[in-house]
Design a protein around this motif. Structure first.
Motif, PDB file in Angstrom:
ATOM      1  N   GLN A  33      20.613  35.548  35.560  1.00 42.95           N
ATOM      2  CA  GLN A  33      20.643  34.622  34.435  1.00 42.95           C
ATOM      3  C   GLN A  33      21.311  35.236  33.178  1.00 42.95           C
ATOM      4  O   GLN A  33      21.044  35.430  32.237  1.00 42.95           O
ATOM      5  CB  GLN A  33      19.313  34.639  33.973  1.00 42.95           C
ATOM      6  N   SER A  34      22.822  35.374  33.727  1.00 42.16           N
ATOM      7  CA  SER A  34      23.665  36.045  32.644  1.00 42.16           C
ATOM      8  C   SER A  34      24.858  35.324  32.386  1.00 42.16           C
ATOM      9  O   SER A  34      24.865  34.185  33.135  1.00 42.16           O
ATOM     10  CB  SER A  34      24.160  37.316  32.828  1.00 42.16           C
ATOM     11  N   VAL A  35      25.341  35.328  31.209  1.00 43.52           N
ATOM     12  CA  VAL A  35      26.889  34.628  30.882  1.00 43.52           C
ATOM     13  C   VAL A  35      27.822  35.452  30.770  1.00 43.52           C
ATOM     14  O   VAL A  35      27.785  36.267  29.981  1.00 43.52           O
ATOM     15  CB  VAL A  35      26.463  33.456  29.801  1.00 43.52           C
ATOM     16  N   ILE A  36      28.808  34.939  31.615  1.00 43.41           N
ATOM     17  CA  ILE A  36      30.336  35.720  30.955  1.00 43.41           C
ATOM     18  C   ILE A  36      31.284  35.197  30.142  1.00 43.41           C
ATOM     19  O   ILE A  36      31.360  33.908  30.529  1.00 43.41           O
ATOM     20  CB  ILE A  36      30.938  36.173  32.333  1.00 43.41           C
ATOM     21  N   THR A  37      31.568  35.607  29.156  1.00 41.39           N
ATOM     22  CA  THR A  37      32.837  34.900  28.411  1.00 41.39           C
ATOM     23  C   THR A  37      34.054  35.949  28.292  1.00 41.39           C
ATOM     24  O   THR A  37      33.696  37.018  28.350  1.00 41.39           O
ATOM     25  CB  THR A  37      32.470  34.604  26.710  1.00 41.39           C
ATOM     26  N   ILE A  38      35.151  35.281  27.981  1.00 43.87           N
ATOM     27  CA  ILE A  38      36.448  36.087  27.933  1.00 43.87           C
ATOM     28  C   ILE A  38      37.202  35.532  26.821  1.00 43.87           C
ATOM     29  O   ILE A  38      37.079  34.482  26.460  1.00 43.87           O
ATOM     30  CB  ILE A  38      37.370  36.155  29.213  1.00 43.87           C
ATOM     31  N   GLN A  39      37.590  36.487  25.888  1.00 45.76           N
ATOM     32  CA  GLN A  39      38.577  36.197  24.829  1.00 45.76           C
ATOM     33  C   GLN A  39      40.071  36.966  24.906  1.00 45.76           C
ATOM     34  O   GLN A  39      39.773  38.049  25.447  1.00 45.76           O
ATOM     35  CB  GLN A  39      37.896  36.509  23.470  1.00 45.76           C
ATOM     36  N   VAL A  40      40.867  36.168  24.547  1.00 39.13           N
ATOM     37  CA  VAL A  40      42.121  36.966  24.409  1.00 39.13           C
ATOM     38  C   VAL A  40      42.715  37.263  22.887  1.00 39.13           C
ATOM     39  O   VAL A  40      42.581  36.434  22.236  1.00 39.13           O
ATOM     40  CB  VAL A  40      43.327  36.192  25.484  1.00 39.13           C
ATOM     41  N   LEU A  41      43.340  38.352  22.768  1.00 44.75           N
ATOM     42  CA  LEU A  41      43.715  38.641  21.580  1.00 44.75           C
ATOM     43  C   LEU A  41      45.200  39.273  21.747  1.00 44.75           C
ATOM     44  O   LEU A  41      45.505  39.980  22.748  1.00 44.75           O
ATOM     45  CB  LEU A  41      43.129  40.004  20.926  1.00 44.75           C
ATOM     46  N   ARG A  51      45.088  41.987  24.743  1.00 43.64           N
ATOM     47  CA  ARG A  51      43.746  42.470  24.765  1.00 43.64           C
ATOM     48  C   ARG A  51      42.768  41.399  25.351  1.00 43.64           C
ATOM     49  O   ARG A  51      43.120  40.204  25.181  1.00 43.64           O
ATOM     50  CB  ARG A  51      42.777  42.947  23.426  1.00 43.64           C
ATOM     51  N   LEU A  52      41.999  41.607  26.352  1.00 46.92           N
ATOM     52  CA  LEU A  52      41.044  40.711  26.923  1.00 46.92           C
ATOM     53  C   LEU A  52      39.676  41.385  26.774  1.00 46.92           C
ATOM     54  O   LEU A  52      39.252  42.505  27.107  1.00 46.92           O
ATOM     55  CB  LEU A  52      41.103  40.460  28.360  1.00 46.92           C
ATOM     56  N   ILE A  75      48.434  40.120  31.254  1.00 47.09           N
ATOM     57  CA  ILE A  75      46.966  39.416  30.799  1.00 47.09           C
ATOM     58  C   ILE A  75      46.858  38.217  31.343  1.00 47.09           C
ATOM     59  O   ILE A  75      45.750  37.720  31.805  1.00 47.09           O
ATOM     60  CB  ILE A  75      46.951  39.490  29.415  1.00 47.09           C
ATOM     61  N   GLN A  76      48.222  37.261  31.574  1.00 45.34           N
ATOM     62  CA  GLN A  76      47.938  35.835  32.206  1.00 45.34           C
ATOM     63  C   GLN A  76      47.430  36.168  33.660  1.00 45.34           C
ATOM     64  O   GLN A  76      46.681  35.303  33.916  1.00 45.34           O
ATOM     65  CB  GLN A  76      49.514  35.448  32.337  1.00 45.34           C
ATOM     66  N   ARG A  77      48.083  37.113  34.408  1.00 39.47           N
ATOM     67  CA  ARG A  77      47.590  37.431  35.819  1.00 39.47           C
ATOM     68  C   ARG A  77      46.009  37.690  35.868  1.00 39.47           C
ATOM     69  O   ARG A  77      45.159  37.192  36.696  1.00 39.47           O
ATOM     70  CB  ARG A  77      48.559  38.503  36.418  1.00 39.47           C
ATOM     71  N   SER A  78      45.634  38.571  34.859  1.00 40.99           N
ATOM     72  CA  SER A  78      44.134  38.939  34.764  1.00 40.99           C
ATOM     73  C   SER A  78      43.407  37.740  34.426  1.00 40.99           C
ATOM     74  O   SER A  78      42.333  37.669  35.165  1.00 40.99           O
ATOM     75  CB  SER A  78      44.019  40.034  33.605  1.00 40.99           C
ATOM     76  N   VAL A  79      43.574  36.913  33.575  1.00 41.10           N
ATOM     77  CA  VAL A  79      43.022  35.710  33.402  1.00 41.10           C
ATOM     78  C   VAL A  79      42.991  34.650  34.525  1.00 41.10           C
ATOM     79  O   VAL A  79      41.814  34.252  34.877  1.00 41.10           O
ATOM     80  CB  VAL A  79      43.549  34.950  32.107  1.00 41.10           C
ATOM     81  N   ASP A  80      44.015  34.475  35.274  1.00 40.51           N
ATOM     82  CA  ASP A  80      44.253  33.738  36.436  1.00 40.51           C
ATOM     83  C   ASP A  80      43.251  34.431  37.604  1.00 40.51           C
ATOM     84  O   ASP A  80      42.413  33.609  38.106  1.00 40.51           O
ATOM     85  CB  ASP A  80      45.565  33.707  36.885  1.00 40.51           C
ATOM     86  N   GLU A  81      43.354  35.716  37.829  1.00 36.03           N
ATOM     87  CA  GLU A  81      42.295  36.024  38.756  1.00 36.03           C
ATOM     88  C   GLU A  81      40.850  36.125  38.509  1.00 36.03           C
ATOM     89  O   GLU A  81      40.049  35.529  39.195  1.00 36.03           O
ATOM     90  CB  GLU A  81      42.665  37.792  38.709  1.00 36.03           C
ATOM     91  N   ARG A  82      40.738  35.967  37.146  1.00 33.95           N
ATOM     92  CA  ARG A  82      39.141  35.941  36.619  1.00 33.95           C
ATOM     93  C   ARG A  82      38.664  34.266  37.082  1.00 33.95           C
ATOM     94  O   ARG A  82      37.653  34.164  37.440  1.00 33.95           O
ATOM     95  CB  ARG A  82      38.766  36.310  35.281  1.00 33.95           C
TER      96      ARG A  82
END
Length: 143
Positions: A33-41, A51-52, A75-82
């Motif tokens: 019952q958790s939620v993951i969010t990501i932000q890019v800086l 930064r992620l 970072i694009q590759r990392s976001v796409d992988e996620r």
């Protein structure tokens, strides 16, 4: 337009595009019952400026990590992988953790929902490790 201004525009557009992808990533993880969010800086003038920030919120609290990348491509590759991992994890959950009729209790193969984390976490973590292969330059845990 100066080189500096065009570079800033490229960075601004890239951050906006990645943030849009990041917002689509936020989702609940049913086992705990958790939620993951990501932000890019983008932090101009610093080493590993891309930064992620990955935030996991659950019933036991919140955990935040900042991952540092050297390039927009990384970072694009990392976001796409996620995002790909998110889809794979949703399939895993649907295949292994669905409860008959959507009711809490046990799965169709008799795994009690209170045991979901202990039984399914290793498999889900293995999927994430395999799919989220782009390593940051370094990472820190934020308080």
């Amino acid at each position: 337009m100066s080189r500096s201004t065009s570079g800033a525009t490229i960075i601004s557009n890239a951050v906006a595009e990645l943030q849009t992808l990041a917002r689509s990533f936020s989702r609940p993880l049913p086992a705990v019952q958790s939620v993951i969010t990501i932000q890019v800086l983008f932090v101009a003038g610093t080493a590993s400026a891309w930064r992620l920030i990955e935030t996991t919120r659950s019933t036991v609290g919140r955990r935040r990590r900042m991952l540092y990348f050297d390039s927009l491509e990384q970072i694009q590759r990392s976001v796409d992988e996620r995002l790909a991992w998110q889809r794979a994890d949703e399939q895993f959950v649907a295949r292994h953790m669905a409860t008959p009729g959507g009711f809490p209790g046990v799965t169709a193969d008799w795994v009690h929902s209170k045991d979901f984390d202990a039984i399914f976490r290793p498999g889900r973590e293995a999927i994430r490790k395999e799919m989220c292969a782009t390593s940051p330059k370094h990472s820190v845990t934020l308080s």
